[in-house]
Design a protein around this motif. Structure first.
Motif, PDB file in Angstrom:
ATOM      1  N   MET A  86      34.958 -57.309   3.400  1.00  0.00           N
ATOM      2  CA  MET A  86      34.729 -56.736   2.071  1.00  0.00           C
ATOM      3  C   MET A  86      33.825 -57.613   1.209  1.00  0.00           C
ATOM      4  O   MET A  86      33.191 -57.116   0.286  1.00  0.00           O
ATOM      5  N   ILE A  87      33.774 -58.918   1.468  1.00  0.00           N
ATOM      6  CA  ILE A  87      32.964 -59.819   0.651  1.00  0.00           C
ATOM      7  C   ILE A  87      31.492 -59.601   0.969  1.00  0.00           C
ATOM      8  O   ILE A  87      31.088 -59.609   2.121  1.00  0.00           O
ATOM      9  N   ARG A  88      30.713 -59.423  -0.081  1.00  0.00           N
ATOM     10  CA  ARG A  88      29.271 -59.224   0.069  1.00  0.00           C
ATOM     11  C   ARG A  88      28.473 -60.422  -0.421  1.00  0.00           C
ATOM     12  O   ARG A  88      27.312 -60.568  -0.106  1.00  0.00           O
ATOM     13  N   GLY A  89      29.094 -61.289  -1.204  1.00  0.00           N
ATOM     14  CA  GLY A  89      28.398 -62.470  -1.702  1.00  0.00           C
ATOM     15  C   GLY A  89      29.207 -63.172  -2.775  1.00  0.00           C
ATOM     16  O   GLY A  89      30.240 -62.682  -3.217  1.00  0.00           O
ATOM     17  N   TRP A  99      41.345 -60.510  -9.521  1.00  0.00           N
ATOM     18  CA  TRP A  99      41.275 -59.301 -10.341  1.00  0.00           C
ATOM     19  C   TRP A  99      39.982 -58.573 -10.035  1.00  0.00           C
ATOM     20  O   TRP A  99      38.908 -59.170 -10.062  1.00  0.00           O
ATOM     21  N   SER A 100      40.080 -57.290  -9.754  1.00  0.00           N
ATOM     22  CA  SER A 100      38.907 -56.466  -9.478  1.00  0.00           C
ATOM     23  C   SER A 100      38.306 -55.987 -10.785  1.00  0.00           C
ATOM     24  O   SER A 100      39.015 -55.462 -11.647  1.00  0.00           O
ATOM     25  N   HIS A 101      36.998 -56.167 -10.897  1.00  0.00           N
ATOM     26  CA  HIS A 101      36.267 -55.713 -12.074  1.00  0.00           C
ATOM     27  C   HIS A 101      35.269 -54.650 -11.646  1.00  0.00           C
ATOM     28  O   HIS A 101      34.524 -54.846 -10.691  1.00  0.00           O
ATOM     29  N   LEU A 102      35.264 -53.556 -12.355  1.00  0.00           N
ATOM     30  CA  LEU A 102      34.334 -52.466 -12.104  1.00  0.00           C
ATOM     31  C   LEU A 102      33.702 -52.106 -13.443  1.00  0.00           C
ATOM     32  O   LEU A 102      34.425 -51.887 -14.426  1.00  0.00           O
ATOM     33  N   ALA A 103      32.382 -52.104 -13.490  1.00  0.00           N
ATOM     34  CA  ALA A 103      31.645 -51.827 -14.722  1.00  0.00           C
ATOM     35  C   ALA A 103      32.102 -52.754 -15.852  1.00  0.00           C
ATOM     36  O   ALA A 103      32.243 -52.347 -16.997  1.00  0.00           O
ATOM     37  N   GLY A 104      32.366 -54.030 -15.497  1.00  0.00           N
ATOM     38  CA  GLY A 104      32.726 -55.024 -16.494  1.00  0.00           C
ATOM     39  C   GLY A 104      34.167 -54.981 -16.976  1.00  0.00           C
ATOM     40  O   GLY A 104      34.531 -55.724 -17.878  1.00  0.00           O
ATOM     41  N   VAL A 155      33.604 -48.484  -3.071  1.00  0.00           N
ATOM     42  CA  VAL A 155      32.557 -48.710  -4.070  1.00  0.00           C
ATOM     43  C   VAL A 155      32.386 -50.211  -4.266  1.00  0.00           C
ATOM     44  O   VAL A 155      33.314 -50.983  -4.036  1.00  0.00           O
ATOM     45  N   PRO A 156      31.207 -50.645  -4.711  1.00  0.00           N
ATOM     46  CA  PRO A 156      31.035 -52.074  -5.000  1.00  0.00           C
ATOM     47  C   PRO A 156      31.783 -52.462  -6.277  1.00  0.00           C
ATOM     48  O   PRO A 156      31.882 -51.675  -7.213  1.00  0.00           O
ATOM     49  N   TYR A 157      32.299 -53.676  -6.279  1.00  0.00           N
ATOM     50  CA  TYR A 157      32.980 -54.209  -7.447  1.00  0.00           C
ATOM     51  C   TYR A 157      32.914 -55.728  -7.383  1.00  0.00           C
ATOM     52  O   TYR A 157      32.425 -56.299  -6.412  1.00  0.00           O
ATOM     53  N   ARG A 158      33.397 -56.375  -8.431  1.00  0.00           N
ATOM     54  CA  ARG A 158      33.456 -57.832  -8.468  1.00  0.00           C
ATOM     55  C   ARG A 158      34.919 -58.253  -8.473  1.00  0.00           C
ATOM     56  O   ARG A 158      35.749 -57.640  -9.125  1.00  0.00           O
ATOM     57  N   SER A 159      35.181 -59.307  -7.751  1.00  0.00           N
ATOM     58  CA  SER A 159      36.506 -59.909  -7.712  1.00  0.00           C
ATOM     59  C   SER A 159      36.422 -61.238  -8.450  1.00  0.00           C
ATOM     60  O   SER A 159      35.708 -62.140  -8.020  1.00  0.00           O
TER      61      SER A 159
END
Length: 169
Positions: free
Chosen positions: A49-52, A96-101, A74-78
């Motif tokens: 799942m990690i993209r970078g 914590w998952s962040h989506l659209a900030g 969907v892409p998100y930030r952890s």
């Protein structure tokens, strides 16, 4: 899981964490160095799942944060905050998952406990704990507890590959 109370009554409890372990042919200090550098997480990620990583420095204390670019549907930030840190012994972070900030899901804790078992051999215990998760029903509905076992096994396999034969630091 079923447990029996003092009066013999059955009580249902819900599992909220899982752990797996392996032995790695490397000193605990080497394994710890790999785990504390977020750049290495892409190399050892068994979940795929990690993209970078976004500008993370090696972790050095409780409270340090690092951010991963992730994808799962969907892409998100952890955004991850270190919650336990003892050199060559344990590192843990809450994610914590962040989506659209916005913080949408999370609260799970990932930890790695290191136990030297022989010179140059370290037992690594990886734990996924969702007891503090926001919306734990989403975690269960998404099959995470079940899916994470295989992903954790792959992560430990990759960690073994990355650390085996590495000199102590």
């Amino acid at each position: 899981m079923m447990t029996t109370g003092a009066a013999g009554a059955e009580e249902r409890t819900r599992q909220t964490s899982m752990s797996i372990s392996t032995c790695v042919a490397a000193p605990a200090s080497v394994v710890f160095d790999v785990l504390t550098d977020p750049e290495n997480h892409l190399r050892i990620d068994g979940s795929h799942m990690i993209r970078g990583v976004e500008g993370a420095e090696p972790l050095s204390a409780v409270g340090d944060q690092f951010t991963m670019r992730m994808r799962q549907v969907v892409p998100y930030r952890s955004v991850n905050t270190v919650v336990a840190f003892e050199p060559a012994k344990i590192i843990a972070w809450q994610t914590w998952s962040h989506l659209a900030g916005r913080r949408v899901l999370g609260g799970q804790i990932w930890s790695y406990e290191l136990e030297p078992v022989a010179p140059g051999i370290t037992e690594v215990i990886e734990t996924y704990d969702w007891s503090q998760a926001r919306r734990p029903w989403v975690i269960r509905a998404g099959g995470f507890p079940e899916r994470m076992g295989a992903a954790m096994a792959e992560t430990l396999h990759r960690l073994t590959d990355v650390t085996s034969g590495a000199p102590a630091t």
